[in-house]
Design a protein around this motif. Structure first.
Motif, PDB file in Angstrom:
ATOM      1  N   THR A  25       0.847  -1.186   0.000  1.00  0.00           N
ATOM      2  CA  THR A  25       0.000   0.000   0.000  1.00  0.00           C
ATOM      3  C   THR A  25       0.884   1.239   0.000  1.00  0.00           C
ATOM      4  O   THR A  25       2.093   1.165   0.262  1.00  0.00           O
ATOM      5  N   GLN A  26       0.258   2.366  -0.243  1.00  0.00           N
ATOM      6  CA  GLN A  26       0.996   3.620  -0.229  1.00  0.00           C
ATOM      7  C   GLN A  26       1.702   3.825   1.113  1.00  0.00           C
ATOM      8  O   GLN A  26       2.886   4.175   1.159  1.00  0.00           O
ATOM      9  N   ALA A  27       0.983   3.589   2.217  1.00  0.00           N
ATOM     10  CA  ALA A  27       1.573   3.805   3.534  1.00  0.00           C
ATOM     11  C   ALA A  27       2.737   2.854   3.772  1.00  0.00           C
ATOM     12  O   ALA A  27       3.803   3.256   4.249  1.00  0.00           O
ATOM     13  N   MET A  28       2.537   1.582   3.442  1.00  0.00           N
ATOM     14  CA  MET A  28       3.595   0.602   3.663  1.00  0.00           C
ATOM     15  C   MET A  28       4.853   0.954   2.879  1.00  0.00           C
ATOM     16  O   MET A  28       5.966   0.906   3.407  1.00  0.00           O
ATOM     17  N   PHE A  29       4.674   1.307   1.604  1.00  0.00           N
ATOM     18  CA  PHE A  29       5.838   1.426   0.732  1.00  0.00           C
ATOM     19  C   PHE A  29       6.484   2.802   0.741  1.00  0.00           C
ATOM     20  O   PHE A  29       7.698   2.912   0.588  1.00  0.00           O
ATOM     21  N   THR A  30       5.690   3.864   0.922  1.00  0.00           N
ATOM     22  CA  THR A  30       6.271   5.204   0.836  1.00  0.00           C
ATOM     23  C   THR A  30       6.420   5.907   2.184  1.00  0.00           C
ATOM     24  O   THR A  30       7.144   6.900   2.280  1.00  0.00           O
ATOM     25  N   ALA A  83       2.803  -2.672 -10.747  1.00  0.00           N
ATOM     26  CA  ALA A  83       1.686  -1.833 -11.201  1.00  0.00           C
ATOM     27  C   ALA A  83       0.890  -1.328 -10.009  1.00  0.00           C
ATOM     28  O   ALA A  83       0.758  -2.025  -8.996  1.00  0.00           O
ATOM     29  N   LYS A  84       0.390  -0.117 -10.144  1.00  0.00           N
ATOM     30  CA  LYS A  84      -0.551   0.414  -9.158  1.00  0.00           C
ATOM     31  C   LYS A  84      -1.903  -0.242  -9.428  1.00  0.00           C
ATOM     32  O   LYS A  84      -2.400  -0.237 -10.555  1.00  0.00           O
ATOM     33  N   TRP A 117      -3.211   4.158  -2.345  1.00  0.00           N
ATOM     34  CA  TRP A 117      -3.250   3.134  -3.376  1.00  0.00           C
ATOM     35  C   TRP A 117      -2.745   1.802  -2.837  1.00  0.00           C
ATOM     36  O   TRP A 117      -2.076   1.730  -1.811  1.00  0.00           O
ATOM     37  N   PHE A 118      -3.093   0.742  -3.556  1.00  0.00           N
ATOM     38  CA  PHE A 118      -2.528  -0.584  -3.356  1.00  0.00           C
ATOM     39  C   PHE A 118      -1.788  -0.940  -4.641  1.00  0.00           C
ATOM     40  O   PHE A 118      -2.224  -0.554  -5.729  1.00  0.00           O
ATOM     41  N   GLY A 119      -0.685  -1.667  -4.523  1.00  0.00           N
ATOM     42  CA  GLY A 119       0.072  -2.005  -5.718  1.00  0.00           C
ATOM     43  C   GLY A 119       0.772  -3.347  -5.595  1.00  0.00           C
ATOM     44  O   GLY A 119       0.944  -3.885  -4.495  1.00  0.00           O
ATOM     45  N   LEU A 120       1.187  -3.886  -6.737  1.00  0.00           N
ATOM     46  CA  LEU A 120       1.848  -5.184  -6.796  1.00  0.00           C
ATOM     47  C   LEU A 120       3.356  -4.997  -6.880  1.00  0.00           C
ATOM     48  O   LEU A 120       3.851  -4.236  -7.722  1.00  0.00           O
ATOM     49  N   MET A 121       4.089  -5.702  -6.014  1.00  0.00           N
ATOM     50  CA  MET A 121       5.542  -5.629  -5.961  1.00  0.00           C
ATOM     51  C   MET A 121       6.140  -7.026  -6.091  1.00  0.00           C
ATOM     52  O   MET A 121       5.563  -8.001  -5.592  1.00  0.00           O
ATOM     53  N   ALA A 122       7.301  -7.110  -6.721  1.00  0.00           N
ATOM     54  CA  ALA A 122       8.044  -8.370  -6.833  1.00  0.00           C
ATOM     55  C   ALA A 122       9.433  -8.178  -6.241  1.00  0.00           C
ATOM     56  O   ALA A 122       9.953  -7.053  -6.199  1.00  0.00           O
ATOM     57  N   PRO A 123      10.075  -9.242  -5.782  1.00  0.00           N
ATOM     58  CA  PRO A 123      11.468  -9.113  -5.337  1.00  0.00           C
ATOM     59  C   PRO A 123      12.336  -8.519  -6.447  1.00  0.00           C
ATOM     60  O   PRO A 123      12.178  -8.845  -7.623  1.00  0.00           O
ATOM     61  N   ALA A 124      13.245  -7.648  -6.071  1.00  0.00           N
ATOM     62  CA  ALA A 124      14.019  -6.891  -7.061  1.00  0.00           C
ATOM     63  C   ALA A 124      14.862  -7.781  -7.969  1.00  0.00           C
ATOM     64  O   ALA A 124      15.134  -7.424  -9.114  1.00  0.00           O
ATOM     65  N   ALA A 125      15.303  -8.942  -7.469  1.00  0.00           N
ATOM     66  CA  ALA A 125      16.165  -9.820  -8.258  1.00  0.00           C
ATOM     67  C   ALA A 125      15.395 -10.719  -9.225  1.00  0.00           C
ATOM     68  O   ALA A 125      15.994 -11.556  -9.905  1.00  0.00           O
ATOM     69  N   ASP A 162     -10.938   3.771  -7.779  1.00  0.00           N
ATOM     70  CA  ASP A 162     -10.551   4.062  -9.152  1.00  0.00           C
ATOM     71  C   ASP A 162      -9.480   3.049  -9.535  1.00  0.00           C
ATOM     72  O   ASP A 162      -8.662   2.654  -8.704  1.00  0.00           O
ATOM     73  N   VAL A 163      -9.487   2.628 -10.793  1.00  0.00           N
ATOM     74  CA  VAL A 163      -8.526   1.633 -11.272  1.00  0.00           C
ATOM     75  C   VAL A 163      -7.606   2.325 -12.271  1.00  0.00           C
ATOM     76  O   VAL A 163      -7.986   2.580 -13.411  1.00  0.00           O
TER      77      VAL A 163
END
Length: 330
Positions: free
Chosen positions: A100-105, A125-126, A257-265, A297-298
């Motif tokens: 989420t926005q709070a978690m990540f930023t 992606a957001k 917002w909520f978004g999808l994250m993957a490990p950087a490697a 909103d998407v």
């Protein structure tokens, strides 16, 4: 058959054996994703807005790819436990983080001993976004934002505000707004939107910035009053409610917002497949309609554009966290 022909055939056979051996050891980037069940790790309990989005996205991705997508809830430490779990997972596209926005930023500035970094992840992606809405209990005798400051100054014993969690935009916008009104206000933090809304409805706390989705049904029945939304433009879900910008507070604009994250490697080819599948999923009318029906909103923001948003918001919230002196516990 002469000796040269036999030698050529022997070399050809050896080459085929080598290719087959290499094929068995080829990295996932050269294989089809997903190759096994994909786990979407959610840093909130089941049933909340983030969980609902994760399950809707997982269902759509399963239909598109033919794969299996599992949602795993790992609540705790405002999402940090879920981040740590995904950071430690194999970077192969089969363990992903719904952040989420709070978690990540905000967490990188709010938690002094954070055990993960933004650089540990690749933003895919957001998923959804929404403004917050400043609500007041119906007993508060104001009808517009400009009337709130004078009323609070005249009733200092009622100058408290509710947030849905400490260290979130709901918390920090309340702090900034109190500064703007020049009214000392006491922050009352809750553990989620549901308890925040419950106490706002009951009048235990008289105002606060809430998630639009949680507040919307109560605004429609008049059990709460909306004074402003935090998006740059008016929300299509609350078209009659002005923005903070219209009231001269555009610097307080924000959307969560909520978004999808993957490990950087994660290999680039898998990142590309993830991004393409997620963008396609969120453009699906069925998924989009389901999320919009809940007040979201998407967006169509992914890759470099999403990275830019994250960079801008991280800098903004770092300044706010520093100004408040807020430090979260693990």
């Amino acid at each position: 058959m002469n000796d040269s022909t036999t030698a050529r055939r022997r070399r050809l056979g050896q080459g085929l054996v080598l290719l087959l051996a290499l094929g068995g050891a080829m990295p996932l980037a050269a294989q089809t994703w997903p190759a096994r069940p994909v786990t979407l790790v959610v840093g909130t309990p089941p049933g909340g807005s983030v969980d609902v989005y994760a399950r809707a996205l997982g269902d759509q991705l399963a239909r598109q790819t033919g794969g299996t997508f599992i949602v795993e809830n790992r609540a705790g430490a405002n999402g940090n436990l879920s981040a740590e779990q995904v950071r430690k997972a194999a970077p192969d596209g089969h363990t992903l983080w719904i952040s989420t926005q709070a978690m990540f930023t905000i967490n990188p500035s709010a938690y002094p001993a954070l055990r993960w970094q933004q650089s540990d992840f690749k933003a895919i992606a957001k998923g959804v976004e929404s403004p917050l809405v400043l609500v007041v209990h119906p007993s508060v005798p104001v009808q517009q934002l400009g009337e709130l400051g004078p009323w609070l100054k005249a009733n200092p014993d009622k100058a408290t505000y509710a947030s849905f969690s400490p260290g979130t935009p709901s918390h920090f916008l309340g702090f900034q707004f109190a500064e703007r009104l020049k009214v000392p206000m006491v922050h009352i933090p809750y553990k989620g939107s549901a308890p925040q809304i419950t106490d706002l409805l009951g009048g235990q706390v008289l105002l606060g910035f809430t998630q639009l989705q949680a507040a919307l049904p109560h605004l429609q029945t008049g059990k709460l009053k909306a004074l402003a939304v935090t998006s740059p433009q008016r929300s299509r879900f609350l078209p009659q409610v002005p923005t903070l910008a219209e009231m001269g507070h555009g610097d307080l604009n924000t959307t969560v917002w909520f978004g999808l994250m993957a490990p950087a490697a994660t290999p680039p080819a898998v990142i590309d497949a993830l991004m393409a599948a997620t963008v396609k999923a969120q453009a699906d009318p069925g998924l989009k309609g389901k999320l919009e029906a809940q007040g979201f909103d998407v967006p169509t923001e992914s890759g470099a554009a999403f990275d830019k948003t994250i960079t801008t918001e991280t800098a903004r919230w770092a300044q706010v966290v520093k100004a408040t002196g807020f430090k979260a516990n693990d």
